[in-house]
Scaffold this motif. Structure first.
Motif, short mmCIF file in Angstrom:
data_model
loop_
_atom_site.label_atom_id
_atom_site.label_comp_id
_atom_site.label_asym_id
_atom_site.label_seq_id
_atom_site.Cartn_x
_atom_site.Cartn_y
_atom_site.Cartn_z
N ALA A 1 -43.33 21.55 -107.03
CA ALA A 1 -42.38 22.16 -106.10
C ALA A 1 -43.10 22.83 -104.94
O ALA A 1 -42.76 23.93 -104.52
CB ALA A 1 -41.52 23.18 -106.85
N LYS B 1 -44.94 22.63 -100.87
CA LYS B 1 -44.39 22.54 -99.52
C LYS B 1 -43.93 21.12 -99.17
O LYS B 1 -42.91 20.94 -98.50
CB LYS B 1 -45.42 23.01 -98.50
CG LYS B 1 -45.73 24.51 -98.56
CD LYS B 1 -44.54 25.33 -98.07
CE LYS B 1 -44.89 26.80 -97.97
NZ LYS B 1 -43.72 27.62 -97.53
N GLU C 1 -40.67 20.44 -100.89
CA GLU C 1 -39.62 21.21 -100.21
C GLU C 1 -39.22 20.53 -98.90
O GLU C 1 -38.03 20.43 -98.58
CB GLU C 1 -40.09 22.64 -99.94
CG GLU C 1 -39.03 23.49 -99.28
CD GLU C 1 -39.54 24.87 -98.87
OE1 GLU C 1 -38.84 25.55 -98.09
OE2 GLU C 1 -40.64 25.27 -99.33
N SER C 2 -40.22 20.05 -98.14
CA SER C 2 -39.93 19.38 -96.86
C SER C 2 -39.07 18.15 -97.08
O SER C 2 -38.10 17.91 -96.35
CB SER C 2 -41.23 18.97 -96.18
OG SER C 2 -42.00 20.11 -95.84
N ARG D 1 -35.51 19.20 -98.24
CA ARG D 1 -34.73 19.73 -97.13
C ARG D 1 -34.28 18.61 -96.19
O ARG D 1 -33.14 18.61 -95.70
CB ARG D 1 -35.54 20.78 -96.35
CG ARG D 1 -35.67 22.11 -97.07
CD ARG D 1 -36.35 23.14 -96.18
NE ARG D 1 -36.53 24.41 -96.87
CZ ARG D 1 -35.58 25.36 -96.93
NH1 ARG D 1 -34.41 25.17 -96.34
NH2 ARG D 1 -35.83 26.49 -97.56
N THR E 1 -35.79 20.49 -109.52
CA THR E 1 -37.23 20.65 -109.68
C THR E 1 -37.46 21.77 -110.67
O THR E 1 -36.52 22.31 -111.26
CB THR E 1 -37.92 20.94 -108.33
OG1 THR E 1 -39.35 20.86 -108.51
CG2 THR E 1 -37.56 22.31 -107.78
N ARG F 1 -41.37 30.09 -105.06
CA ARG F 1 -41.06 28.67 -104.95
C ARG F 1 -39.65 28.37 -105.47
O ARG F 1 -38.93 27.54 -104.92
CB ARG F 1 -42.08 27.82 -105.72
CG ARG F 1 -43.51 27.89 -105.21
CD ARG F 1 -43.62 27.71 -103.72
NE ARG F 1 -43.05 26.43 -103.28
CZ ARG F 1 -42.52 26.24 -102.08
NH1 ARG F 1 -42.44 27.21 -101.19
NH2 ARG F 1 -42.04 25.06 -101.75
N ALA G 1 -37.28 29.32 -102.78
CA ALA G 1 -37.33 28.40 -101.64
C ALA G 1 -36.37 27.22 -101.86
O ALA G 1 -35.65 26.81 -100.94
CB ALA G 1 -38.75 27.89 -101.43
N PHE G 2 -36.34 26.69 -103.07
CA PHE G 2 -35.46 25.56 -103.38
C PHE G 2 -34.02 26.01 -103.60
O PHE G 2 -33.08 25.37 -103.13
CB PHE G 2 -35.98 24.79 -104.59
CG PHE G 2 -37.12 23.86 -104.27
CD1 PHE G 2 -36.88 22.53 -103.98
CD2 PHE G 2 -38.43 24.33 -104.25
CE1 PHE G 2 -37.92 21.67 -103.67
CE2 PHE G 2 -39.48 23.47 -103.94
CZ PHE G 2 -39.23 22.14 -103.65
N SER H 1 -42.43 18.09 -92.58
CA SER H 1 -41.81 19.42 -92.63
C SER H 1 -40.92 19.68 -91.42
O SER H 1 -40.07 20.57 -91.45
CB SER H 1 -42.88 20.51 -92.72
OG SER H 1 -43.70 20.53 -91.58
#
Length: 275
Positions: A18, A20, A23-24, A27, A42, A49, A52-53, A131
């Motif tokens: 999980a 960056k 995540e990119s 998203r 995830t 983290r 963030a998700f 990203s």
């Protein structure tokens, strides 16, 4: 054996790792409408983290095992040095009903398939501009991955930039160009800005102009379809400022240096993939 198709309208997407990059991609998939966040999951122990998700609606489960069990498509987005351990730990759950994807640099399909005990695998080489939705990604299909599998993954990764298909034997060269290339361009932007400062511009203005100039020049190449050499000639009028600058770049071996940087990065990728 014929692979059962992944249900394109209802499938669930899971990320093992999980970080960056995951995540990119997540998203981008949500932003483009390819998948709603409710169909993405995830796992991570770090509150940062997890948050963030969860901040854009992704389900964060307690364990990686839970992610695999609750997903039809599983993306291994862990660091290359731990992908083997991650795949081996999850091997009992990795049936050919699931489509597996790896974005780990330098890790070959034959190794991924051996560790997973199945070959419905797709390897992707993305890069960090994913990203901001401007990735240059390349995909290669494993032994049992179908064209429909490839189309599904192309749609996912197309949400964070552009994607090409290529034979896996080209991946070291691809790593040298599009994988490492962003760093080379950051150096060029920094150098252009420094040149602007040396010529008398304020730092913020110089950096803004340098960044936008590189973005605009790249857009000219991609949107016009013109060869970059022709576009360069269009700017370089006889006896003018641009040709004077190009002369200095040629004296410094600018083009050869960039070529050598790509070759060196590709060579290093090859070394790492064989270690």
């Amino acid at each position: 054996m014929e692979m059962a198709p992944i249900p394109s309208e209802t499938y669930k997407l899971g990320f093992i790792g999980a970080g960056k990059m995951a995540e990119s991609i997540a998203r981008g998939v949500v932003r483009s409408g390819v998948l709603p966040p409710s169909r993405i999951r995830t796992s991570h122990s770090s509150p940062g983290r997890r948050n963030a998700f969860e901040s854009f609606g992704v389900t964060v489960l307690p364990r990686n095992d839970d992610v695999v069990q609750d997903s039809d498509v599983v993306i291994f987005s862990v660091k290359p040095q731990v992908v083997k351990d991650a795949v081996l730990r999850l091997k009992p759950l990795l049936s050919e009903k699931k489509l597996l994807v790896s974005i780990a640099a330098g890790v070959k399909l034959k190794d991924l398939e051996e560790w997973a005990g199945q070959s419905r695998f797709i390897r992707i080489m993305p890069n960090t501009p994913s990203s901001v939705g401007e990735a240059a990604s390349v995909m290669s299909l494993g032994g049992s991955a179908t064209e429909e599998d490839g189309d599904l993954i192309a749609k996912l990764f197309g949400s964070v930039g552009k994607l090409w298909r290529a034979d896996e034997k080209l991946f070291d060269a691809i790593t040298g160009l599009s994988g490492s290339g962003p760093a080379f361009i950051y150096l060029a932007i920094e150098a252009l800005a420094d040149g602007g400062v040396a010529a008398g511009l304020p730092r913020a203005l110089a950096l803004g102009l340098a960044s936008q100039t590189v973005l605009g020049a790249a857009s000219m190449v991609t949107k016009t379809g013109e060869h970059p050499g022709k576009l360069k000639d269009d700017v370089a009028s006889p006896g003018g400022t641009t040709i004077a600058g190009i002369h200095e770049l040629e004296k410094g071996g600018f083009r050869g240096t960039l070529m050598n940087a790509v070759i060196a990065a590709a060579k290093r990728s090859r070394e790492l993939s064989q270690s």
